[in-house]
Write an enzyme that holds these catalytic residues in place. Structure first.
Site, PDB file in Angstrom:
ATOM      1  N   LEU A 192      52.285  47.604  44.428  1.00  0.00           N
ATOM      2  CA  LEU A 192      51.857  48.828  45.071  1.00  0.00           C
ATOM      3  C   LEU A 192      51.051  48.508  46.131  1.00  0.00           C
ATOM      4  O   LEU A 192      50.745  48.991  47.213  1.00  0.00           O
ATOM      5  CB  LEU A 192      51.557  49.842  44.160  1.00  0.00           C
ATOM      6  CG  LEU A 192      52.371  50.367  43.146  1.00  0.00           C
ATOM      7  CD1 LEU A 192      52.020  51.523  42.253  1.00  0.00           C
ATOM      8  CD2 LEU A 192      53.843  50.788  43.551  1.00  0.00           C
ATOM      9  N   GLY A 193      49.945  47.795  45.860  1.00  0.00           N
ATOM     10  CA  GLY A 193      48.652  47.561  46.741  1.00  0.00           C
ATOM     11  C   GLY A 193      47.829  46.405  46.295  1.00  0.00           C
ATOM     12  O   GLY A 193      47.752  46.059  45.035  1.00  0.00           O
ATOM     13  N   GLU A 240      43.071  51.495  45.206  1.00  0.00           N
ATOM     14  CA  GLU A 240      42.657  50.183  45.846  1.00  0.00           C
ATOM     15  C   GLU A 240      41.360  50.505  46.614  1.00  0.00           C
ATOM     16  O   GLU A 240      40.695  49.422  46.660  1.00  0.00           O
ATOM     17  CB  GLU A 240      43.916  50.077  47.026  1.00  0.00           C
ATOM     18  CG  GLU A 240      45.062  49.532  46.280  1.00  0.00           C
ATOM     19  CD  GLU A 240      45.042  48.513  45.115  1.00  0.00           C
ATOM     20  OE1 GLU A 240      44.265  47.710  44.940  1.00  0.00           O
ATOM     21  OE2 GLU A 240      45.997  48.373  44.283  1.00  0.00           O
ATOM     22  N   TRP A 251      40.760  48.782  32.071  1.00  0.00           N
ATOM     23  CA  TRP A 251      40.473  47.996  30.887  1.00  0.00           C
ATOM     24  C   TRP A 251      39.962  46.471  30.973  1.00  0.00           C
ATOM     25  O   TRP A 251      40.053  45.862  30.054  1.00  0.00           O
ATOM     26  CB  TRP A 251      42.201  47.848  30.335  1.00  0.00           C
ATOM     27  CG  TRP A 251      43.052  47.067  31.262  1.00  0.00           C
ATOM     28  CD1 TRP A 251      43.363  45.609  31.108  1.00  0.00           C
ATOM     29  CD2 TRP A 251      43.757  47.619  32.397  1.00  0.00           C
ATOM     30  NE1 TRP A 251      44.171  45.235  32.226  1.00  0.00           N
ATOM     31  CE2 TRP A 251      44.114  46.391  32.986  1.00  0.00           C
ATOM     32  CE3 TRP A 251      43.746  48.674  33.180  1.00  0.00           C
ATOM     33  CZ2 TRP A 251      44.905  46.600  34.394  1.00  0.00           C
ATOM     34  CZ3 TRP A 251      44.540  48.840  34.311  1.00  0.00           C
ATOM     35  CH2 TRP A 251      45.197  47.677  34.825  1.00  0.00           C
ATOM     36  N   ASP A 259      35.106  47.240  31.927  1.00  0.00           N
ATOM     37  CA  ASP A 259      35.048  47.417  33.242  1.00  0.00           C
ATOM     38  C   ASP A 259      33.768  47.587  34.173  1.00  0.00           C
ATOM     39  O   ASP A 259      33.693  48.168  35.227  1.00  0.00           O
ATOM     40  CB  ASP A 259      36.078  48.849  33.686  1.00  0.00           C
ATOM     41  CG  ASP A 259      35.425  49.973  33.164  1.00  0.00           C
ATOM     42  OD1 ASP A 259      34.413  49.895  32.430  1.00  0.00           O
ATOM     43  OD2 ASP A 259      35.726  51.110  33.517  1.00  0.00           O
ATOM     44  N   THR A 264      33.107  55.160  30.680  1.00  0.00           N
ATOM     45  CA  THR A 264      34.508  55.168  30.826  1.00  0.00           C
ATOM     46  C   THR A 264      34.837  54.666  29.317  1.00  0.00           C
ATOM     47  O   THR A 264      34.241  53.494  28.891  1.00  0.00           O
ATOM     48  CB  THR A 264      35.198  54.270  31.946  1.00  0.00           C
ATOM     49  OG1 THR A 264      34.606  52.872  31.840  1.00  0.00           O
ATOM     50  CG2 THR A 264      34.781  54.649  33.009  1.00  0.00           C
TER      51      THR A 264
END
Length: 426
Positions: A192-193, A240, A251, A259, A264
């Site tokens: 996707l990017g 992005e 993760w 991360d 988180t």
């Protein structure tokens, strides 16, 4: 929630475990980074040092959930590179993507978590906004959109660098210290990017930016077309740009990874589609009763299932904007044409031939600049040569005594520093 670790430990351990274990890489940021590291191991050391500085800034600036700080506005230029006319997305589709980014980063998205949700207390307004550039690198008025027709039909791992090269069918980026360059292209496969991290800016400014496939861009037009129905909400760009502002995948890019953000939840691996809450609660990785934060923008779930950044992630992004990306704070990209027409920028210097045998020419396009200093670094970051110039026209440089390989020229003039990469092949 994850407990804070000493930033030295984070830099020394987490950044040494670049893994690519996920099932399907919607985002190729880490894959491309790993490929670059295999060619240039010094990148890992630069990222390690960058992480130390990031953690230091975060520790010195207490996190806030939302409000109370000055809003930072980042000028954006969109580069549409197309072969088939369907890839030439409309202005309205570009505007839709900009709106989505502003909503997501300012916690104005309609699908934000309810204030009764267990993760709501750490959900954050990042206090970062985006404008479509109104002033180009030379101080002239612009629409903030470039369009390039190319003979390249698809872009993949083998030619991804060429996206940011006019000479190779793409489009040179605008001054990466003062603009966010977003490229809309036809990516191969299911990617996707991808994006570059702030640590790359000093050494590879011409590679800086975010790349999005045209079927996962914005929320109208081609968004969600073909097999990308789950990516019709413009969240690929949000994800992005998160990387571009120094966020890692939720993760940590390895099983039960880190991360580098304390608020988180730890995640076992990438999450896909749209899990039910709570997901993977009380896991062997150490997630709590509320499970994994799969709805975070830095996971791999469907667009309609991701909806939040945390205060810790906002702090990392603010650290990037007050560190390696601090040039954005004084950019005139969102200002008035010709208010600050720069004399010296990336386009001011030509370097040729490149590659070369150690002898090459620097050509300065602006003769009004009288003095400059050129520092030449090898791939280990060692300054191997310094040249002071008073003639800012055409200059011959010889570094053949240092052997083959890549070198970085940092040219400083007018209180600006421009970096050029040169290859000596002999």
């Amino acid at each position: 929630m994850k407990k804070s670790l000493l930033f030295i430990a984070l830099a020394g351990l987490s950044l040494l475990t670049f893994d690519t274990n996920a099932q399907s890489h919607k985002c190729a940021t880490m894959e491309i980074l790993n490929k670059r590291i295999s060619n240039d191991p010094s990148i890992k050391e630069r990222m390690k040092n960058s992480e130390i500085n990031t953690q230091k800034w975060v520790s010195e600036h207490p996190k806030q959930k939302r409000g109370g700080s000055q809003i930072i506005t980042i000028p954006v230029v969109f580069h549409v590179i197309w072969n088939d006319p369907i890839e030439n997305v409309s202005d309205n589709q570009i505007y839709s993507q900009l709106d989505i980014m502003n909503d997501d980063f300012r916690l104005l998205n309609a699908d934000t978590l309810d204030d009764t949700h267990p993760f709501w207390p750490v959900t954050a307004d990042t206090e970062i906004e985006f404008c479509l550039a109104s002033v180009d690198e030379n101080g002239n008025a612009t629409t903030g959109i470039t369009r390039t027709q190319t003979s390249v039909t698809t872009w993949d791992d083998n030619n991804s660098d060429d996206i940011k090269s006019t000479a190779n069918g793409g489009q040179d980026n605008w001054d990466a210290t003062e603009y966010l360059n977003i490229y809309v292209v036809n990516l191969d496969g299911g990617t996707l990017g991808f994006a570059t991290f702030p640590a790359d800016l000093a050494t590879d400014p011409f590679m800086d930016g975010v790349v999005i496939r045209y079927e996962a861009f914005g929320d109208i037009g081609t968004a969600g077309s073909g097999t990308f129905q789950a990516n019709d909400g413009g969240r690929t760009a949000t994800h992005e740009v998160g990387h571009w502002l120094n966020l890692r995948h939720i993760w940590g890019d390895t099983i039960c990874g880190d991360d580098l953000v304390s608020d988180t939840e730890i995640a076992e691996d990438a999450n896909y589609q749209c899990p039910n809450f709570p997901y993977n609660d009380n896991s062997t990785c150490g997630s709590g009763a509320d499970g994994e934060m799969y709805m975070n923008y830095m996971d791999y779930v469907d667009d309609n299932c991701m909806n939040m950044f945390t205060a810790g992630q906002a702090a990392r992004m603010q650290a990037a904007l007050n560190g390696p990306r601090s040039g954005l704070l004084t950019s005139n990209g969102c200002g008035s044409p010709n208010a600050i027409a720069k004399k010296f920028n990336e386009k001011s210097i030509e370097l040729y031939p490149n590659p070369n045998n150690g002898n090459f020419t620097l050509n300065f396009k602006n003769s009004n600049i009288k003095n400059s200093t050129i520092n030449i670094f090898n791939v280990l970051g060692e300054n191997v040569k310094t040249i002071n110039l008073t003639n800012m026209n055409s200059t011959q440089i010889n570094i053949s005594e240092f052997g083959i390989g890549a070198y970085y020229l940092q040219v400083t003039a007018e209180n600006n520093t421009i970096t050029k990469k040169v290859f000596v092949t002999k």
